[in-house]
Write an enzyme that holds these catalytic residues in place. Sequence first.
Site, PDB file in Angstrom:
ATOM      1  N   LYS A 175      15.969   2.896  -6.992  1.00 13.94           N
ATOM      2  CA  LYS A 175      15.153   2.173  -6.005  1.00 13.94           C
ATOM      3  C   LYS A 175      13.350   1.192  -6.644  1.00 13.94           C
ATOM      4  O   LYS A 175      13.132   1.845  -7.168  1.00 13.94           O
ATOM      5  CB  LYS A 175      14.181   2.652  -4.707  1.00 13.94           C
ATOM      6  N   GLU A 250       5.891  10.531 -13.335  1.00 15.79           N
ATOM      7  CA  GLU A 250       4.953   9.544 -14.534  1.00 15.79           C
ATOM      8  C   GLU A 250       3.805   8.699 -13.672  1.00 15.79           C
ATOM      9  O   GLU A 250       4.532   7.816 -13.187  1.00 15.79           O
ATOM     10  CB  GLU A 250       6.121   8.087 -15.091  1.00 15.79           C
ATOM     11  N   CYS A 284       0.414   1.673 -17.446  1.00 14.79           N
ATOM     12  CA  CYS A 284      -0.331   2.806 -17.709  1.00 14.79           C
ATOM     13  C   CYS A 284      -0.880   2.997 -18.521  1.00 14.79           C
ATOM     14  O   CYS A 284      -2.579   3.557 -18.382  1.00 14.79           O
ATOM     15  CB  CYS A 284       0.874   3.625 -16.751  1.00 14.79           C
ATOM     16  N   GLU A 388      -8.497   4.647 -11.302  1.00 19.07           N
ATOM     17  CA  GLU A 388      -7.413   3.253 -12.214  1.00 19.07           C
ATOM     18  C   GLU A 388      -7.458   2.289 -11.447  1.00 19.07           C
ATOM     19  O   GLU A 388      -7.694   1.927 -10.633  1.00 19.07           O
ATOM     20  CB  GLU A 388      -6.305   4.239 -12.234  1.00 19.07           C
TER      21      GLU A 388
HETATM   22  P1  NAD Z   1       3.242   2.521  -6.298  1.00 13.85           P
HETATM   23  O1  NAD Z   1       2.812   4.344  -6.309  1.00 13.85           O
HETATM   24  O2  NAD Z   1       2.760   1.953  -4.910  1.00 13.85           O
HETATM   25  O3  NAD Z   1       5.136   2.564  -6.774  1.00 13.85           O
HETATM   26  C1  NAD Z   1       5.863   3.346  -6.767  1.00 13.85           C
HETATM   27  C2  NAD Z   1       6.534   3.108  -6.090  1.00 13.85           C
HETATM   28  O4  NAD Z   1       7.127   4.000  -5.232  1.00 13.85           O
HETATM   29  C3  NAD Z   1       7.797   1.788  -5.865  1.00 13.85           C
HETATM   30  O5  NAD Z   1       9.032   1.091  -6.171  1.00 13.85           O
HETATM   31  C4  NAD Z   1       7.482   2.006  -4.260  1.00 13.85           C
HETATM   32  O6  NAD Z   1       8.446   1.041  -3.324  1.00 13.85           O
HETATM   33  C5  NAD Z   1       7.555   3.513  -4.787  1.00 13.85           C
HETATM   34  N1  NAD Z   1       7.238   4.165  -3.573  1.00 13.85           N
HETATM   35  C6  NAD Z   1       5.657   4.225  -2.627  1.00 13.85           C
HETATM   36  N2  NAD Z   1       6.089   5.370  -1.391  1.00 13.85           N
HETATM   37  C7  NAD Z   1       6.726   5.800  -1.705  1.00 13.85           C
HETATM   38  C8  NAD Z   1       7.316   6.955  -0.587  1.00 13.85           C
HETATM   39  N3  NAD Z   1       6.176   6.728   0.245  1.00 13.85           N
HETATM   40  N4  NAD Z   1       8.354   7.918  -0.903  1.00 13.85           N
HETATM   41  C9  NAD Z   1       9.287   6.932  -2.590  1.00 13.85           C
HETATM   42  N5  NAD Z   1       9.280   5.713  -3.135  1.00 13.85           N
HETATM   43  C10 NAD Z   1       7.858   5.404  -2.672  1.00 13.85           C
HETATM   44  O7  NAD Z   1       2.980   2.800  -7.565  1.00 13.85           O
HETATM   45  P2  NAD Z   1       2.676   0.693  -8.195  1.00 13.85           P
HETATM   46  O8  NAD Z   1       1.928   0.149  -7.379  1.00 13.85           O
HETATM   47  O9  NAD Z   1       3.854   0.169  -7.863  1.00 13.85           O
HETATM   48  O10 NAD Z   1       2.505   0.988  -9.852  1.00 13.85           O
HETATM   49  C11 NAD Z   1       1.226   1.047 -10.348  1.00 13.85           C
HETATM   50  C12 NAD Z   1       1.553   2.700 -10.572  1.00 13.85           C
HETATM   51  O11 NAD Z   1       1.995   3.220 -11.434  1.00 13.85           O
HETATM   52  C13 NAD Z   1      -0.146   3.116 -11.035  1.00 13.85           C
HETATM   53  O12 NAD Z   1      -0.835   3.804 -11.155  1.00 13.85           O
HETATM   54  C14 NAD Z   1       0.228   2.910 -12.205  1.00 13.85           C
HETATM   55  O13 NAD Z   1      -0.852   3.377 -13.330  1.00 13.85           O
HETATM   56  C15 NAD Z   1       1.168   3.764 -12.269  1.00 13.85           C
HETATM   57  N6  NAD Z   1       2.314   3.448 -13.872  1.00 13.85           N
HETATM   58  C16 NAD Z   1       2.717   4.489 -14.511  1.00 13.85           C
HETATM   59  C17 NAD Z   1       3.270   4.803 -15.552  1.00 13.85           C
HETATM   60  C18 NAD Z   1       3.902   5.754 -16.061  1.00 13.85           C
HETATM   61  O14 NAD Z   1       5.071   5.776 -16.779  1.00 13.85           O
HETATM   62  N7  NAD Z   1       2.755   6.831 -16.591  1.00 13.85           N
HETATM   63  C19 NAD Z   1       4.462   3.708 -15.994  1.00 13.85           C
HETATM   64  C20 NAD Z   1       3.643   1.980 -14.746  1.00 13.85           C
HETATM   65  C21 NAD Z   1       3.211   1.929 -13.779  1.00 13.85           C
END
Ligand code: NAD
Length: 484
Positions: A175, A250, A284, A388
């Site tokens: 997803k 992650e 990130c 962040e």
């Molecule tokens: P997010 O947590 O809002 O969403 C990430 C994914 O999770 C999306 O596909 C979203 O639809 C899904 N999601 C949201 N709520 C959910 C739930 N209740 N159950 C299951 N899935 C759910 O994050 P974002 O805003 O898309 O991305 C930014 C974040 O990602 C930042 O915090 C960034 O640091 C982090 N990030 C981490 C890494 C890493 O490798 N450590 C890499 C890239 C981004």
Amino acid sequence: MSVSLVLENYIGGKFVPCSRHVDSYDPSTGELYCRVPDSGVAEVEAAVKAAKEAFPGWSATSPAERARVLNKLADLIEARLEDFVQAESKDQGKTISFARNVDIPRALYNFRFFASSIQHHTTDCSQMDHMGCINYTVRCPVGVAGLISPWNLPLYLLTWKIAPAVASGNTVVAKPSEMTSVTAWMMCKLLEEAGFPPGVVNVVFGTGPRAGDALVSHPDVPLISFTGSTATARVITERSAPYCKKLSLELGGKNPAIVFADADLEQCISTTVRSSFSNQGEICLCTSRIFVEQSIYPQFLAKFVEAARQWKTGAPSDPLNHNGALISKEHLKKVRGYVALAKAEGAQVHCGEGVDDLTLPPRNASGYFMLPTVITGVADSSAVMQEEIFGPVTCVTPFNTEEEVISRANDVRYGLSAVVWSRDVGRVHRVAQQLQAGLVWTNCWLIRDLNLPFGGMKHSGIGREGGKDSYHFFTEVKSITVKH
Ligand code: NAD
């Protein structure tokens, strides 16, 4: 507003329309770009069923056969590289140059890397005959893997999960973020030609609370690999707990760069501008706290601000621009809010937001753009230094001693990555070993050997992925003892 691009789920080797949709926007214009399936329990159920049915066949194939399919998929994407580049830029707001040089090449490399690495793992065997027994281990795929990825590096991060999962013999339900789904959908069009049997890779589009939650709480999905925010990871952990799922998380970062007085300043400044602002600061691993040794602080700050001003922001299609638009109107507002908070707390904004003018072509006037912003005078305890921000904002602050800077760099809840700048080899090792971060770069940034573990400490995650670590995560190990 009508829109021609309407995505469909990919389940059991077929595109399946969805009755509900969510809108996805082009961040560089603010215009509606496409309509993404708003999948829920029923769609996820169908995808899990297809993945379950495909598992016995796929898990019985040899690593060499799986590698052949992965390599073919990489070739097919590469043959359409420019289409993927244009789509990723339009969907995410990033520059075409970044998508062309980073996102799509890395997605290809993810497939090729895991196609190769899966053929080189060995398991353990005890050397000695222990109590009349030979002991060894085998590794088996886990089953249906649930893969959830964010919007900042859409195809790059999704393929970082799909490639090792299927290379290890699992089938998957993926997803992507509802804000950046197009390149995943384009990839689905190539899966059959690459040789994936139906049901091995299923992609269900939709929001986190509906599609994501249905996947995380599905009893037939024993493993979840998630990349996203720490807040979402908490929900996922709770929702998957009743099923004792294997989790890889992650998450976010608040990454420090530590600049000692003996650093190669020229190299440090150009790299730190890149590490702070690349991809609009939406990586990130981006640097968001820069600690500079007091004796070079004024010199560093002047040069850094000058270099940040040279980091051009504007239309993603212009090859002269380093940054495009932020992902959404809401995210832009949130990032700007941190700059406003810093100002309210008495900080100084040296360039960017509220200081410099951003000139945009008329077509991009309603896009979600923001200039690289450098802030000083923020207390370590401020939300600006603790949370962040995930945008083109970085704070610079002086330090006096090695001991002090290690303690301040570690004084956040995150522990993803860090950068140390010094020519003193002993110090580089000493500091790197004391930093609470899953990855420490010294005198460089974002150089990744995919064989090495990737992941964070503290609130930045649980588990590691990368060559052997991904193989371990996506398989179950079994110890076998044979009496002879
Ligand atoms: P997010 O947590 O809002 O969403 C990430 C994914 O999770 C999306 O596909 C979203 O639809 C899904 N999601 C949201 N709520 C959910 C739930 N209740 N159950 C299951 N899935 C759910 O994050 P974002 O805003 O898309 O991305 C930014 C974040 O990602 C930042 O915090 C960034 O640091 C982090 N990030 C981490 C890494 C890493 O490798 N450590 C890499 C890239 C981004």
